[in-house]
Design an enzyme around this catalytic site. Structure first.
Site, PDB file in Angstrom:
ATOM      1  N   ASP A 134      30.888  44.011  66.361  1.00 38.91           N
ATOM      2  CA  ASP A 134      30.713  42.961  67.367  1.00 38.91           C
ATOM      3  C   ASP A 134      31.617  41.749  67.094  1.00 38.91           C
ATOM      4  OD1 ASP A 134      29.665  41.378  69.313  1.00 38.91           O
ATOM      5  OD2 ASP A 134      27.590  41.435  68.572  1.00 38.91           O
TER       6      ASP A 134
ATOM      7  N   ARG B 296      17.968  37.948  72.576  1.00 39.74           N
ATOM      8  CA  ARG B 296      19.261  37.789  71.889  1.00 39.74           C
ATOM      9  C   ARG B 296      20.279  37.140  72.832  1.00 39.74           C
ATOM     10  NH1 ARG B 296      23.730  41.597  69.009  1.00 39.74           N
ATOM     11  NH2 ARG B 296      23.691  40.584  67.005  1.00 39.74           N
TER      12      ARG B 296
ATOM     13  N   GLY C  35      20.238  49.226  65.609  1.00 43.07           N
ATOM     14  CA  GLY C  35      19.828  50.268  64.668  1.00 43.07           C
ATOM     15  C   GLY C  35      19.353  51.468  65.461  1.00 43.07           C
TER      16      GLY C  35
ATOM     17  N   ASP D   8      17.384  59.464  70.007  1.00 41.60           N
ATOM     18  CA  ASP D   8      16.711  60.520  70.765  1.00 41.60           C
ATOM     19  C   ASP D   8      17.724  61.593  71.130  1.00 41.60           C
ATOM     20  OD1 ASP D   8      17.947  59.850  73.468  1.00 41.60           O
ATOM     21  OD2 ASP D   8      16.987  57.944  72.996  1.00 41.60           O
TER      22      ASP D   8
ATOM     23  N   GLU E  93      32.759  48.441  40.389  1.00 39.04           N
ATOM     24  CA  GLU E  93      32.110  48.884  41.635  1.00 39.04           C
ATOM     25  C   GLU E  93      33.042  49.810  42.423  1.00 39.04           C
ATOM     26  OE1 GLU E  93      29.139  45.222  42.869  1.00 39.04           O
ATOM     27  OE2 GLU E  93      31.299  44.895  42.996  1.00 39.04           O
TER      28      GLU E  93
HETATM   29  C1  DGJ Z   1      23.025  45.667  66.156  1.00 34.56           C
HETATM   30  C2  DGJ Z   1      23.587  46.808  65.355  1.00 34.56           C
HETATM   31  O1  DGJ Z   1      22.591  47.682  64.959  1.00 34.56           O
HETATM   32  C3  DGJ Z   1      24.360  46.229  64.185  1.00 34.56           C
HETATM   33  O2  DGJ Z   1      24.802  47.253  63.348  1.00 34.56           O
HETATM   34  C4  DGJ Z   1      25.503  45.436  64.719  1.00 34.56           C
HETATM   35  O3  DGJ Z   1      26.385  46.277  65.412  1.00 34.56           O
HETATM   36  C5  DGJ Z   1      24.981  44.336  65.642  1.00 34.56           C
HETATM   37  N1  DGJ Z   1      24.104  44.847  66.651  1.00 34.56           N
HETATM   38  C6  DGJ Z   1      26.124  43.604  66.314  1.00 34.56           C
HETATM   39  O4  DGJ Z   1      25.702  42.737  67.257  1.00 34.56           O
END
Ligand code: DGJ
Length: 738
Positions: A368, A444, A530, A535, A615
């Site tokens: 994003d 949001r 997430g 589905d 790491e």
């Molecule tokens: C929600 C996603 O699950 C994140 O991984 C990320 O891409 C943000 N949105 C970006 O707004």
């Protein structure tokens, strides 16, 4: 196998490799459900149906003298409504005269040897397999409503799919208030229900509860399949566990509002009805018009919950996900989200790419913030053109830079959303889902586009295609970051507003289909904050889905465990992120984070430019290991060995190659003990007499010893001063047949 029709008895037998399903038409044309489960050799199971007058359960007019014959107690395949079956109905219709009764009677059948696609909806792909399809025609003669029940039998995959087609054969307009994809009545049995509830960052937490005398409802009214309830449920016997016992799965291939009702009635029979959620749903069906429901994938296992999951894993991999990604290794990726959030420029991204390539990462995903005016989540959604102020030279400079390092390049979109502060909203305020005269719910800072409006889909297709053609882009992360409210479309008349939510999903599928037709090699990873749209509908277009915004390895154990009941590991996006973890604040060793993320489509999501050399060395090794185990993890048989909700000290799971030649055992210690008791894990799927070597050691074991004796885990004490062990040590043991 396939479908047998016993014409005389009007009985239908559907058979897959290990299951049998039976139905029968009664003398008055009611389609009865007779049996589903382990094979019974075609024996007519109608002896299970014992008419009995239970009182207050009336009779169809033709059977008024036979008081035991009631629709209210008879096991059925699909029901009408309002005619004396007082359990949850499969269908609800309002006729032109306002009547709400619907009486479906059998008319005939047809058998096809191919899988029929569903217009506008994803469904099981035939692939190269033999399938047989049964179309059972039912009708309410009075309303002139034709209902076709479609059953697809996929013999080799051990699944049956079901769906429904409703046709208004009359001249009048009727209204569909509820149209389920399937119903089934289990006359006998005392079941537990397993469902996968959750919330943002804690998706698909498994819950098991007894089916009691009432109706359990599992569903979503959020316009998305949701983080909160997955469109997948299991009914199983009380005694069923991971490795043995009867279990039935029901998975809806759909990404929008869904509802599964499970009702145990007065006579202890259990009805399950699954489909699009009927709340706020209403479909105006004009004369001659047809409505198609989404499909449900049904499976039965006599080998417990793991057996059931393994059936779904194969079907999702082979018959749902886009086939072009099945036989190729998907790239290990670095995503910049948790590394930079919105705060990046071209140089920062190229620096991350440089560090990524040094440790063997194969793709960079720019998340994003690359487009419109997007420096935080207040603006820019909808404006799918690059922000040249932030990314000088545009996407091409980044894509070329990433490609020059030998890596692929991927890009984030959130197509179905719009910010009030965007050029798109200023130009097309009417493209948003919003009630006339009412301020919409905000979430949001964004609103939802009306995907049922073809102009919106055209705009998105054009603007996204332009971006995707502007540079070499191999992958798209397709996000969706809020629940839908104010579900009102400006292009629909008042009496069709109940169609908006379903039309939205059809529009989304249409956009996905058009993009994949235009860019056939594009890999799309699904995401909805997430795993809010994890589905089978989305998996039809996306071979993988970001499982959760929670990247904490310990939380992920339960999330990935819950997800695995219906969906394969090859579909679960899983990344190693920074510590302390951004969602929980927990510190977990890099080793453990790697083991957990490897049971998914592996990647990283942290600022690689800040890594220490030590790491980097661990990550380099992790990527090598992932490549080494790729096909074992991706195509091997996955088995849950413990339950993170119940087993106190350890979560363990394994992958075994289909030929039984190798096994990868994974375990994470979740609670440390002083003076520890060593857990014993009985491994699965090996050859009893074969000898297996623990790779990297001299130790050998027979398959029987590992399966029946079990393997003892002794590495269960943590060491906070040891970066690799930390507080939650993990092991990954590879056994190979010698
Ligand atoms: C929600 C996603 O699950 C994140 O991984 C990320 O891409 C943000 N949105 C970006 O707004």
């Amino acid at each position: 196998m396939g479908i047998q029709v016993h014409e005389q008895e009007k009985r239908f037998v559907l058979e897959t490799a290990n299951t049998e399903y039976q139905m029968k038409v009664t003398d008055i044309g009611i389609l009865q459900h007779l049996y589903y489960g382990r094979k019974v050799g075609g024996q007519d199971m109608s002896f299970h149906v014992i008419p009995f007058d239970r009182g207050f359960s009336g009779n169809p007019y033709e059977l008024r003298l036979e008081r035991g014959e009631s629709l209210d107690t008879m096991p059925q395949e699909f029901t009408g409504s309002g005619i004396g079956d007082f359990r949850v109905s499969s269908l609800s219709v309002i006729g032109a005269d306002g009547s709400r009764s619907c009486d479906l009677r059998y008319q005939g059948y047809q058998i096809k040897q191919t899988k029929t696609a569903i217009p506008g909806l994803p469904s099981l792909r035939q692939g190269g397999e033999a399938v047989t399809e049964l179309h059972l025609f039912l009708a309410d003669e009075l309303v002139d409503l034709r209902v076709t029940l479609v059953y697809t039998v996929v013999d080799a995959k051990d699944v049956i799919t079901r769906r429904v087609v409703v046709e208004n054969a009359s001249q009048d307009t009727i209204r569909l208030e509820k149209v389920s994809s399937m119903a089934i009545d289990f006359q006998y049995g005392d079941f537990d229900l397993l469902h996968y509830h959750g919330r943002h960052c804690m998706e698909r937490q498994m819950e098991r509860l007894p089916v009691s005398h009432d109706t359990h409802v599992v569903g979503s009214r959020r316009g998305m399949s949701s983080h909160h309830e997955n469109p997948f449920v299991i009914l199983c016997d009380k005694e069923t566990n991971e490795h043995c016992g009867d279990a039935y799965g029901f998975m809806l291939v759909y990404s929008g509002n869904h509802k599964t009702e499970i009702e145990k009635n007065q006579a202890n029979s259990t009805r399950l009805v699954m489909g699009i959620h009927d709340e706020n749903f209403s479909w105006k069906l004009g004369g001659g018009q047809v409505f198609y429901t989404p499909e449900v994938i049904l499976a039965y296992s006599a080998e417990g919950l793991n057996g059931l999951s393994q059936t779904y894993h194969r079907v999702i991999q082979d018959n749902i996900c886009p086939p072009q990604f099945k036989n190729i290794q998907r790239p290990v990726l670095i995503n910049n989200w948790e590394a930079t959030y919105f705060d990046f420029d071209t140089q920062k991204i190229l620096d991350i790419a440089q560090s990524a390539s040094e440790i063997g990462i194969e793709m960079l995903v720019l998340d994003d913030g690359w487009f419109g005016k997007r420096d935080d989540d207040h603006s820019g959604l909808g404006d799918w053109f690059v922000n040249e102020q932030k990314l000088s030279g545009g996407l091409k400079v980044i894509a070329d830079g990433v490609n020059a390092l030998g890596m692929k390049f991927g890009l984030w979109f959130e197509p179905e959303m719009i910010n009030e502060d965007s050029e798109l909203f200023r130009d097309h305020p009417d493209w948003v889902l919003s009630d006339p005269g009412r301020k919409p719910m905000m979430s949001r800072n964004q609103m939802v586009l009306d995907m049922g409006n073809p102009a919106v889909v055209d705009y998105l297709f054009d603007s996204m295609s332009k971006v995707l053609s502007s540079a070499k882009i191999d992958y798209v992360k397709w996000d969706f970051n809020r629940s839908m409210a104010n579900v009102y479309s400006t292009i629909l008349p008042a009496d069709q507003q109940g169609e908006t939510a379903h039309r939205f999903i059809l529009g989304t599928y249409d956009l996905l289909e058009r993009l994949l037709t235009a860019f056939p090699n594009l890999m799309i990873e699904g995401c909805a904050g997430g795993g809010g749209r994890f589905d089978a509908g989305m998996l039809y277009y996306c071979p993988q889905i970001w499982t959760s915004d929670n990247t904490d390895a310990l939380s992920r154990l339960a999330i990935q465990h819950g997800t695995s009941y219906g969906y394969p590991v090859s579909s679960m996006g899983a990344h190693v992120s920074a510590v302390p973890n951004h969602q929980t604040g927990r510190n977990i060793s890099l080793q453990t984070r790697g083991v957990v993320a490897m049971s998914g489509t592996f990647g990283y999501e942290l600022d690689l430019t800040r890594l220490t050399e030590a790491e980097k060395a661990v990550m380099r090794q992790q990527i090598k290991d992932y490549h080494r185990y790729y096909w074992l993890i991706n195509r091997g048989v996955y088995t849950r060995l413990t339950n993170p909700h119940e087993d106190k000290y350890l979560t363990a799971w394994q992958f075994v190659a289909e030929d039984g030649n190798e096994l990868l055992l994974n375990a994470v210690v979740t609670h440390l003990q002083a003076n520890p008791i060593f857990p014993l894990l009985r491994l699965k799927g090996l050859e009893e007499a074969a000898v297996y070597q623990l790779v990297g050691s001299e130790k050998t074991f027979t398959g029987a010893a590992l399966m029946y004796g079990g393997y003892v885990i002794k590495e269960i004490q943590g060491d906070p001063h040891d970066d690799q062990r930390g507080n939650y040590p993990a092991i990954q043991l590879h056994f190979k047949k010698i």
